[in-house]
Design a protein around this motif. Structure first.
Motif, PDB file in Angstrom:
ATOM      1  N   LEU A 187      12.540  -5.506   5.014  1.00 45.12           N
ATOM      2  CA  LEU A 187      11.300  -6.155   4.920  1.00 45.12           C
ATOM      3  C   LEU A 187      11.322  -6.922   6.233  1.00 45.12           C
ATOM      4  CD1 LEU A 187      11.953  -5.596   1.722  1.00 45.12           C
ATOM      5  CD2 LEU A 187      10.217  -7.690   1.393  1.00 45.12           C
ATOM      6  N   THR A 188      10.265  -6.927   6.897  1.00 44.81           N
ATOM      7  CA  THR A 188      10.110  -7.599   8.364  1.00 44.81           C
ATOM      8  C   THR A 188       9.011  -8.335   8.105  1.00 44.81           C
ATOM      9  OG1 THR A 188       8.861  -5.709   9.245  1.00 44.81           O
ATOM     10  CG2 THR A 188      11.168  -5.970   9.731  1.00 44.81           C
ATOM     11  N   GLY A 241       0.804  -1.177  -0.133  1.00 45.26           N
ATOM     12  CA  GLY A 241      -0.039  -0.190  -0.199  1.00 45.26           C
ATOM     13  C   GLY A 241       0.909   1.169   0.099  1.00 45.26           C
ATOM     14  N   MET A 242       0.356   2.325  -0.409  1.00 38.93           N
ATOM     15  CA  MET A 242       1.006   3.535  -0.307  1.00 38.93           C
ATOM     16  C   MET A 242       1.072   3.883   1.045  1.00 38.93           C
ATOM     17  SD  MET A 242       1.994   4.297  -3.255  1.00 38.93           S
ATOM     18  CE  MET A 242       2.483   6.149  -2.982  1.00 38.93           C
ATOM     19  N   MET A 243       1.991   4.833   1.494  1.00 42.62           N
ATOM     20  CA  MET A 243       2.288   4.841   2.807  1.00 42.62           C
ATOM     21  C   MET A 243       1.093   5.428   3.638  1.00 42.62           C
ATOM     22  SD  MET A 243       5.116   7.027   5.104  1.00 42.62           S
ATOM     23  CE  MET A 243       4.843   7.028   6.822  1.00 42.62           C
ATOM     24  N   SER A 244       0.191   6.383   3.007  1.00 41.22           N
ATOM     25  CA  SER A 244      -1.153   6.810   3.682  1.00 41.22           C
ATOM     26  C   SER A 244      -1.937   5.433   4.110  1.00 41.22           C
ATOM     27  CB  SER A 244      -1.802   7.841   2.788  1.00 41.22           C
ATOM     28  OG  SER A 244      -2.019   7.025   1.754  1.00 41.22           O
ATOM     29  N   THR A 245      -1.952   4.672   3.171  1.00 39.95           N
ATOM     30  CA  THR A 245      -2.933   3.366   3.399  1.00 39.95           C
ATOM     31  C   THR A 245      -2.169   2.472   4.436  1.00 39.95           C
ATOM     32  OG1 THR A 245      -3.348   3.444   0.916  1.00 39.95           O
ATOM     33  CG2 THR A 245      -3.863   1.291   2.147  1.00 39.95           C
ATOM     34  N   ALA A 246      -0.929   2.306   4.025  1.00 45.22           N
ATOM     35  CA  ALA A 246      -0.347   1.269   5.139  1.00 45.22           C
ATOM     36  C   ALA A 246      -0.693   2.091   6.614  1.00 45.22           C
ATOM     37  CB  ALA A 246       1.204   1.107   4.660  1.00 45.22           C
ATOM     38  N   SER A 247      -0.273   3.324   6.770  1.00 47.63           N
ATOM     39  CA  SER A 247      -0.236   4.139   8.053  1.00 47.63           C
ATOM     40  C   SER A 247      -1.662   3.737   8.521  1.00 47.63           C
ATOM     41  CB  SER A 247       0.264   5.414   8.132  1.00 47.63           C
ATOM     42  OG  SER A 247       1.607   5.413   7.440  1.00 47.63           O
ATOM     43  N   SER A 248      -2.779   4.191   7.760  1.00 47.47           N
ATOM     44  CA  SER A 248      -3.908   4.065   8.539  1.00 47.47           C
ATOM     45  C   SER A 248      -4.405   2.655   8.835  1.00 47.47           C
ATOM     46  CB  SER A 248      -4.877   4.580   7.433  1.00 47.47           C
ATOM     47  OG  SER A 248      -4.964   4.020   6.197  1.00 47.47           O
ATOM     48  N   LYS A 308      10.896   4.384   6.618  1.00 48.05           N
ATOM     49  CA  LYS A 308       9.369   4.556   6.745  1.00 48.05           C
ATOM     50  C   LYS A 308       8.409   3.519   6.170  1.00 48.05           C
ATOM     51  CE  LYS A 308       9.503   9.803   6.153  1.00 48.05           C
ATOM     52  NZ  LYS A 308       9.131  10.930   5.207  1.00 48.05           N
ATOM     53  N   LEU A 309       7.462   3.318   6.888  1.00 50.35           N
ATOM     54  CA  LEU A 309       6.610   2.133   6.406  1.00 50.35           C
ATOM     55  C   LEU A 309       5.841   2.587   5.256  1.00 50.35           C
ATOM     56  CD1 LEU A 309       5.284  -0.645   6.829  1.00 50.35           C
ATOM     57  CD2 LEU A 309       3.517   0.462   8.304  1.00 50.35           C
ATOM     58  N   HIS A 310       5.949   1.981   4.001  1.00 51.64           N
ATOM     59  CA  HIS A 310       5.389   2.193   2.851  1.00 51.64           C
ATOM     60  C   HIS A 310       4.348   1.067   2.657  1.00 51.64           C
ATOM     61  CE1 HIS A 310       7.019   5.811   0.707  1.00 51.64           C
ATOM     62  NE2 HIS A 310       7.445   5.906   1.693  1.00 51.64           N
ATOM     63  N   ILE A 330       7.330  -3.480   4.479  1.00 58.16           N
ATOM     64  CA  ILE A 330       8.376  -3.038   3.842  1.00 58.16           C
ATOM     65  C   ILE A 330       8.604  -1.309   4.302  1.00 58.16           C
ATOM     66  CG2 ILE A 330       8.932  -2.429   1.380  1.00 58.16           C
ATOM     67  CD1 ILE A 330       6.686  -5.090   1.086  1.00 58.16           C
ATOM     68  N   TRP A 331       9.815  -1.362   4.702  1.00 57.63           N
ATOM     69  CA  TRP A 331      10.152  -0.092   5.135  1.00 57.63           C
ATOM     70  C   TRP A 331      11.372   0.640   4.298  1.00 57.63           C
ATOM     71  CZ3 TRP A 331       8.057   1.218  10.159  1.00 57.63           C
ATOM     72  CH2 TRP A 331       7.270  -0.055  10.916  1.00 57.63           C
ATOM     73  N   MET A 332      11.013   1.649   3.832  1.00 56.21           N
ATOM     74  CA  MET A 332      11.745   2.235   2.784  1.00 56.21           C
ATOM     75  C   MET A 332      12.765   3.052   3.298  1.00 56.21           C
ATOM     76  SD  MET A 332      10.102   1.159   0.145  1.00 56.21           S
ATOM     77  CE  MET A 332      11.097   1.914  -0.995  1.00 56.21           C
ATOM     78  N   ARG A 333      14.030   2.950   2.630  1.00 60.35           N
ATOM     79  CA  ARG A 333      15.397   3.624   3.485  1.00 60.35           C
ATOM     80  C   ARG A 333      15.208   5.039   3.173  1.00 60.35           C
ATOM     81  NH1 ARG A 333      19.757  -0.196   3.811  1.00 60.35           N
ATOM     82  NH2 ARG A 333      19.395  -1.954   2.698  1.00 60.35           N
TER      83      ARG A 333
END
Length: 547
Positions: free
Chosen positions: A498-499, A7-14, A35-37, A508-511
């Motif tokens: 990736l965790t 998901g895009m970050m907003s999706t993943a975050s929510s 950041k979690l993306h 998936i955490w972007m650098r």
């Protein structure tokens, strides 16, 4: 080990905040924020556990362009596996589209026709709304392959879809480990080990082209436990082995297979006379498969990993020992015991100088191949360490222009739900003086091979657990709670970390830097580079978790 939800970050975050209010969607390092993306997962309502629960492992696989029609099932491919051997696994170098920018919208390949989340069990497979014929599916791109319950899921790494595009159901046993081969010379590039001990090899591209929920075009080895009915724990292609792979089992045996041979014939091996000692037996007939049995230890082999060049094989087991073998010579080189309890995971550095191991003592062990000993313990986890990996894409700020690696970055995850990042600078690790060579003076470890050190300990020596006072301690650079469930694996790509938790959810955490560039142009760069073959090291079986 890893699940796929893009998901895009907003999706993943929510979504993550809704499910786990206490978890942050970023963590800080000296070089910036990760950041979690995206998140990847499985359709949880469709899961069956008829054979008990197992721990999720993940393999990252890259498929290149579709081959010529004359060889429709052949695939030139590469991957990270875990299981790094680095499938490492895992594991596996990721493909040649290194550095290419892949759009979120298009996903992997020209026709995204296989968004089929095949339901497992007795449920009916549901296919995608796309009407393009799957027989023309190119398959080019990057994929996450992971096991949950009685199914293998395949997820497109470069789409926004949280659910997988493909699921494969196993009716008689659970899949527990898998690996992908970058050097496959025919269609079979994916191997899968089951709870029952059975092993399959298949073409990943062929699975993606098929709309069904069963394996297609599979080669079956150790059918119905004809060689061993012991549960598979870890599986790996031999780097440069031209189709050779190894499978580790709970009974302490590791079997060597050649995918070019039928999994039939008389493959009986002599009775193991001494369960406590390493031994190798070869098949009596040229057509037999497996071709060899390595008896490693008493009790389970929990994880295996090949060095990048395929020269050495590392194993960790229930007995607490890390063992290192010269693969071609079939010889035990060295090894050592954990401070306490079983070892659950292991991984090699890209230069082959260091091995990470983790397990029930909550420590991350750093083993030096040159010194043949533990040179550092990482203290920071509050529970069992279930996954370790070196980050070969990271370079220290002061390493520019220096040929030799002086600092290493690695990661570890545990059942405490935490991701820990570590910096290991060998100049700061105080290593005891070596033995003085005849007529010489004592020397410190410098990272180069040492002939006199080879005589300090006999080849094949397994060392006891060192005293807590004798091993330098290091502390983590970052400690971040990334999931609500115990973790089972960690993996590094050029653009992300990736965790995965053992229930099959992947993050998936972007650098730093990558995430900013993506937010401005709406694209992602999730194409793994050829720089390394990471191992997915949390191949630990369903029993090796603290409750």
């Amino acid at each position: 080990m890893i699940n796929t939800a893009n998901g895009m970050m907003s999706t993943a975050s929510s979504s993550s905040n809704a499910q786990s209010p206490g978890l942050k969607t970023y963590f800080k390092t000296p070089e910036g924020r990760y950041k979690l993306h995206y998140e990847k997962t499985h359709p949880s309502g469709l899961l069956h556990y008829p054979h008990g629960k197992t721990v999720t492992q993940v393999t990252l696989a890259h498929l290149k362009d579709k081959p010529a029609p004359s060889t429709p099932t052949a695939s030139s491919s590469s991957s990270f596996s875990t299981s790094s051997g680095v499938r490492s696994a895992a594991a596996r170098l990721l493909g040649a589209s290194n550095g290419s920018r892949l759009s979120f919208v298009g996903g992997n390949g020209a026709s995204k026709s296989v968004s089929a989340s095949s339901r497992v069990g007795s449920l009916v497979a549901s296919s995608s709304s796309n009407s393009t014929s799957t027989s023309n599916f190119d398959g080019k791109g990057s994929y996450l392959i992971f096991n949950v319950g009685d199914a293998i899921f395949i997820s497109d790494l470069n789409t926004q879809d949280k659910d997988p595009i493909k699921s494969i159901h196993f009716s008689n046993s659970n899949p527990v480990c898998h690996a992908f081969d970058q050097d496959a010379k025919d269609g079979h590039d994916l191997i899968i080990g089951l709870n029952s001990g059975d092993v399959y090899s298949v073409s990943l591209r062929q699975q993606l082209q098929d709309v069904g929920k069963k394996l297609v075009g599979a080669q079956h080895y150790n059918k119905d436990g004809s060689v061993s009915n012991s549960r598979c724990t870890s599986i790996a292609w031999v780097p440069g082995g031209d189709g050779t792979f190894v499978v580790a089992h709970v009974d302490g045996n590791l079997y060597v297979y050649e995918k070019s041979k039928e999994g039939a014939g008389d493959s009986s091996f002599p009775v193991i006379k001494d369960q406590a000692h390493f031994s190798v037996a070869h098949a009596r007939y040229s057509k037999s498969n497996p071709i060899a049995r390595w008896h490693i230890c008493q009790g389970s082999i929990n994880s295996i990993a090949f060095s990048t060049d395929g020269a050495y094989l590392a194993t960790v087991g229930r007995d607490g020992y890390l063992r290192v073998f010269d693969y071609s010579k079939e010889q035990l080189i060295c090894g050592g015991k954990s401070y306490y309890g079983a070892q659950l995971c292991c991984a090699w550095s890209m230069d082959g100088k260091y091995i990470l191991a983790g397990g029930e003592d909550d420590l991350v062990q750093v083993w030096s191949m040159e010194d043949r000993k533990v040179v550092a313990w990482g203290e920071g986890h509050n529970s069992w360490v279930s996954g370790v990996a070196f980050d070969s894409y990271w370079s220290s700020p002061n390493s520019e222009g220096i040929g030799e690696t002086i600092m290493y970055r690695f990661g570890s995850v545990g059942q405490d739900t935490q991701l820990l990042l570590w910096d290991l600078e060998m100049d700061e690790i105080v290593v005891p003086l070596r033995r003085c060579p005849p007529g010489g003076s004592p020397t410190y470890s410098t990272g180069s091979q040492s002939s006199h050190w080879d005589s300090a300990l006999p080849v094949g020596t397994l060392q006891p657990a060192p005293s807590i006072r004798d091993v330098p301690k290091i502390s983590p650079l970052v400690a971040h709670r990334v999931h609500t469930e115990p973790l089972s694996g960690v993996m590094f790509t050029q653009e992300s970390v990736l965790t995965v938790c053992r229930e099959g959810n992947i993050k998936i955490w972007m650098r730093p830097g990558v995430s900013e560039s993506q937010s401005s142009n709406g694209e992602t760069m999730l194409s793994p580079s050829l720089k390394e073959k990471p191992l997915l090291s949390s191949k630990v079986g369903s029993a090796s978790h603290k409750q």
